[in-house]
Design a protein around this motif. Structure first.
Motif, mmCIF file in Angstrom:
data_model
loop_
_atom_site.group_PDB
_atom_site.id
_atom_site.type_symbol
_atom_site.label_atom_id
_atom_site.label_comp_id
_atom_site.label_asym_id
_atom_site.label_seq_id
_atom_site.Cartn_x
_atom_site.Cartn_y
_atom_site.Cartn_z
ATOM 1 N N GLU A 96 0.877 -1.184 0.000
ATOM 2 C CA GLU A 96 0.000 0.000 0.000
ATOM 3 C C GLU A 96 0.907 1.226 0.000
ATOM 4 O OE1 GLU A 96 -2.414 -0.308 3.606
ATOM 5 O OE2 GLU A 96 -4.152 -0.284 2.274
ATOM 6 N N PRO A 97 0.406 2.358 -0.524
ATOM 7 C CA PRO A 97 1.246 3.558 -0.559
ATOM 8 C C PRO A 97 1.684 4.011 0.836
ATOM 9 C CG PRO A 97 -0.748 3.851 -1.871
ATOM 10 C CD PRO A 97 -0.922 2.581 -1.105
ATOM 11 N N SER A 98 2.839 4.638 0.898
ATOM 12 C CA SER A 98 3.333 5.190 2.159
ATOM 13 C C SER A 98 4.410 6.217 1.851
ATOM 14 C CB SER A 98 3.929 4.076 3.024
ATOM 15 O OG SER A 98 4.607 4.616 4.137
ATOM 16 N N THR A 99 4.433 7.292 2.603
ATOM 17 C CA THR A 99 5.561 8.222 2.569
ATOM 18 C C THR A 99 6.326 8.129 3.882
ATOM 19 O OG1 THR A 99 4.415 9.724 1.075
ATOM 20 C CG2 THR A 99 6.229 10.662 2.354
ATOM 21 N N ARG A 100 5.652 8.482 4.994
ATOM 22 C CA ARG A 100 6.309 8.587 6.286
ATOM 23 C C ARG A 100 6.836 7.255 6.796
ATOM 24 N NH1 ARG A 100 3.001 12.555 5.408
ATOM 25 N NH2 ARG A 100 1.785 10.882 4.494
ATOM 26 N N THR A 101 5.986 6.234 6.791
ATOM 27 C CA THR A 101 6.378 4.971 7.432
ATOM 28 C C THR A 101 7.517 4.312 6.659
ATOM 29 O OG1 THR A 101 4.050 4.781 8.013
ATOM 30 C CG2 THR A 101 5.435 2.861 8.420
ATOM 31 N N ARG A 102 7.413 4.301 5.327
ATOM 32 C CA ARG A 102 8.437 3.610 4.547
ATOM 33 C C ARG A 102 9.785 4.324 4.662
ATOM 34 N NH1 ARG A 102 11.592 2.723 0.908
ATOM 35 N NH2 ARG A 102 11.417 4.812 0.029
ATOM 36 N N LEU B 235 6.539 -4.892 6.846
ATOM 37 C CA LEU B 235 5.455 -5.171 5.903
ATOM 38 C C LEU B 235 4.292 -4.212 6.082
ATOM 39 C CD1 LEU B 235 5.090 -9.050 6.345
ATOM 40 C CD2 LEU B 235 6.506 -7.831 4.683
ATOM 41 N N ARG B 236 3.843 -3.642 4.974
ATOM 42 C CA ARG B 236 2.539 -2.955 4.960
ATOM 43 C C ARG B 236 1.668 -3.676 3.945
ATOM 44 N NH1 ARG B 236 1.127 3.423 4.625
ATOM 45 N NH2 ARG B 236 1.798 3.190 6.797
ATOM 46 N N ASP B 237 0.446 -4.020 4.358
ATOM 47 C CA ASP B 237 -0.431 -4.754 3.454
ATOM 48 C C ASP B 237 -1.884 -4.386 3.744
ATOM 49 O OD1 ASP B 237 0.361 -7.418 1.644
ATOM 50 O OD2 ASP B 237 -1.780 -7.174 2.086
ATOM 51 N N SER C 48 -4.217 -2.410 12.413
ATOM 52 C CA SER C 48 -3.085 -2.194 13.308
ATOM 53 C C SER C 48 -1.971 -1.410 12.617
ATOM 54 C CB SER C 48 -2.555 -3.571 13.744
ATOM 55 O OG SER C 48 -1.478 -3.433 14.610
ATOM 56 N N HIS C 49 -1.379 -0.499 13.361
ATOM 57 C CA HIS C 49 -0.227 0.278 12.876
ATOM 58 C C HIS C 49 0.627 0.554 14.121
ATOM 59 C CE1 HIS C 49 2.264 2.815 10.542
ATOM 60 N NE2 HIS C 49 1.375 3.618 9.995
ATOM 61 N N PRO C 50 1.308 -0.501 14.605
ATOM 62 C CA PRO C 50 1.904 -0.394 15.951
ATOM 63 C C PRO C 50 2.946 0.709 16.107
ATOM 64 C CG PRO C 50 2.557 -2.458 14.851
ATOM 65 C CD PRO C 50 1.472 -1.844 14.027
ATOM 66 N N THR C 51 3.813 0.912 15.110
ATOM 67 C CA THR C 51 4.822 1.962 15.308
ATOM 68 C C THR C 51 4.194 3.352 15.260
ATOM 69 O OG1 THR C 51 5.445 1.824 12.956
ATOM 70 C CG2 THR C 51 6.803 0.595 14.533
ATOM 71 N N GLN C 52 3.059 3.513 14.552
ATOM 72 C CA GLN C 52 2.340 4.791 14.585
ATOM 73 C C GLN C 52 1.776 5.024 15.993
ATOM 74 O OE1 GLN C 52 1.778 7.129 11.885
ATOM 75 N NE2 GLN C 52 1.047 8.434 13.535
ATOM 76 N N GLY C 53 1.216 3.981 16.594
ATOM 77 C CA GLY C 53 0.708 4.112 17.964
ATOM 78 C C GLY C 53 1.811 4.519 18.928
ATOM 79 N N HIS D 4 -2.105 14.640 13.995
ATOM 80 C CA HIS D 4 -2.665 14.009 12.791
ATOM 81 C C HIS D 4 -1.591 13.059 12.275
ATOM 82 C CE1 HIS D 4 -4.486 13.269 8.944
ATOM 83 N NE2 HIS D 4 -5.405 14.214 9.070
ATOM 84 N N PRO D 5 -1.938 11.801 11.984
ATOM 85 C CA PRO D 5 -0.895 10.862 11.522
ATOM 86 C C PRO D 5 -0.399 11.185 10.127
ATOM 87 C CG PRO D 5 -3.062 9.844 11.381
ATOM 88 C CD PRO D 5 -3.255 11.162 12.090
ATOM 89 N N GLN D 6 -1.220 11.939 9.360
ATOM 90 C CA GLN D 6 -0.971 12.207 7.941
ATOM 91 C C GLN D 6 -1.008 10.896 7.140
ATOM 92 O OE1 GLN D 6 1.446 15.759 6.952
ATOM 93 N NE2 GLN D 6 2.665 15.109 8.700
ATOM 94 N N PRO D 7 -1.252 10.942 5.849
ATOM 95 C CA PRO D 7 -1.496 12.121 5.035
ATOM 96 C C PRO D 7 -2.782 12.830 5.460
ATOM 97 C CG PRO D 7 -1.999 10.139 3.782
ATOM 98 C CD PRO D 7 -1.371 9.684 5.058
ATOM 99 N N MET D 8 -2.774 14.174 5.391
ATOM 100 C CA MET D 8 -3.974 14.919 5.787
ATOM 101 C C MET D 8 -4.578 15.619 4.573
ATOM 102 S SD MET D 8 -2.489 18.086 7.978
ATOM 103 C CE MET D 8 -0.794 18.584 7.702
HETATM 104 N N1 CP Z 1 1.035 7.877 9.030
HETATM 105 C C1 CP Z 1 1.352 7.060 8.001
HETATM 106 O O1 CP Z 1 1.288 5.822 8.113
HETATM 107 O O2 CP Z 1 1.756 7.704 6.870
HETATM 108 P P1 CP Z 1 2.181 6.973 5.532
HETATM 109 O O3 CP Z 1 0.960 6.260 4.985
HETATM 110 O O4 CP Z 1 2.692 8.049 4.617
HETATM 111 O O5 CP Z 1 3.253 5.963 5.867
#
Ligand code: CP
Length: 323
Positions: free
Chosen positions: A62-68, A115-117, A145-150, A273-277
């Motif tokens: 799945e798309p990601s900027t921050r987490t990846r 892994l993001r799925d 679940s998004h444990p490192t975001q938590g 805000h976790p973003q993306p916003m």
């Molecule tokens: N907060 C968050 O998971 O952002 P990304 O989807 O850009 O990784």
């Protein structure tokens, strides 16, 4: 997820798939280690060789900027080798299964999978099949679940409020489809938050039986009233087809965080805000950029938290390799 599924026989954490089942002491140890890695912007980033000789693979379907990006930076700053599999350009598109891809990367000496799925259960399924020395970290599992975001959300609150006990926290927006809300609630509740409110229009409320211990509020003004922390969430349009939910300006009018609504929170309340916003939908852009916003601090904390998680999970492997 049973807590035993992400632990070694001695009880230590091997995988990080969910914050469910982690004790307060474990969360505090992770957060303390993360704080050790926090630096002011402009200072040199923290570096160590704690994961030298360890190879980390990022696999995001799945798309990601921050987490990846922050997982990549975290692993590199700990001295690990990092490979980012471009899943859409990999042999997955030729029909190779997730597990065959994992086994292939294992054969290339990958030791840690991030892994993001979009599909529920994938991180646990992979964790159940990898070799005993390998660890799996979830970088976001479906809506679950998004444990490192938590963890980074909890770290941000602790930096600004010094404690979680006694705080009033409102998480507002698309709670129903939010893995961020689920993991943040696990973290906040474990750290002692008693007044935890999930604030959403009825259509975006989770099913009964979820979010136990949280107060459900459908009116945004009431939900935010008197809070120490206001966390806004994006509408996860990619996860549902319900067209009755108001969009854009209509949603902002009914449910967005405006200056007038924020004035109902405590005068020193922080905005997260976790973003993306989506500015002008769930949050006024001036609030996102304003003095009460800690949104960019959340991003900065993401690297520190991911460094701590990688270190703690891979510690036995790194120790066997002489680190
Ligand atoms: N907060 C968050 O998971 O952002 P990304 O989807 O850009 O990784």
């Amino acid at each position: 997820m049973e807590m035993t599924e992400q632990r070694r026989a001695d009880g230590s954490l091997r995988h990080l798939l969910t914050l469910e089942g982690l004790s307060r002491a474990e969360l505090e140890a992770l957060l303390e280690r993360a704080q050790h890695h926090v630096r002011r912007l402009g200072e040199p980033a923290p570096r160590s060789n704690a994961l030298e000789g360890v190879t980390v693979a990022n696999m995001f379907t799945e798309p990601s900027t921050r987490t990846r990006v922050s997982f990549e930076l975290a692993a590199k700053r700990l001295g690990a080798e990092v490979v980012n599999l471009e899943v859409q350009l990999s042999s997955r598109v030729k029909g190779e299964s997730m597990l065959d891809t994992i086994f292939t990367l294992e054969a290339l000496h990958v030791d840690v999978f991030v892994l993001r799925d979009a599909e529920a259960g994938v991180p646990a399924m992979v964790a159940a099949h990898v070799a005993p020395h390998v660890s799996v970290l979830s970088a976001g599992e479906a809506h679950l679940s998004h444990p490192t975001q938590g963890l980074l959300d909890a770290l941000t609150v602790l930096q600004h409020k010094r404690r979680c006990d006694g705080l009033s926290i409102a998480i507002a927006g698309d709670i129903r489809h939010s893995r961020v809300a689920r993991s943040a609630c696990h973290a906040f509740q474990t750290l002692g938050v008693k007044d935890l409110r999930i604030v959403a229009p009825e259509a975006l409320m989770p099913d009964p039986g979820e979010f136990n211990g949280c107060t459900r509020v459908t009116d945004i003004a009431q939900g935010i009233g008197g809070c120490d922390v206001v966390m806004m969430l994006r509408i996860q349009k990619e996860r549902f087809a319900n067209t009755t939910i108001p969009a854009g300006d209509d949603y902002f009018r009914e449910f967005g965080l405006t200056p007038a609504r924020l004035a109902l929170a405590k005068p020193d309340a922080i905005v997260m805000h976790p973003q993306p916003m989506n500015r002008g939908v769930e949050i006024d852009g001036a609030i996102a950029d304003g003095p009460r916003s800690v949104i960019r601090q959340q991003v900065t904390n993401g690297v520190a938290v991911r460094m701590a998680a990688l270190e703690i999970l891979a510690a036995p492997l790194a120790a066997r390799r002489g680190r």
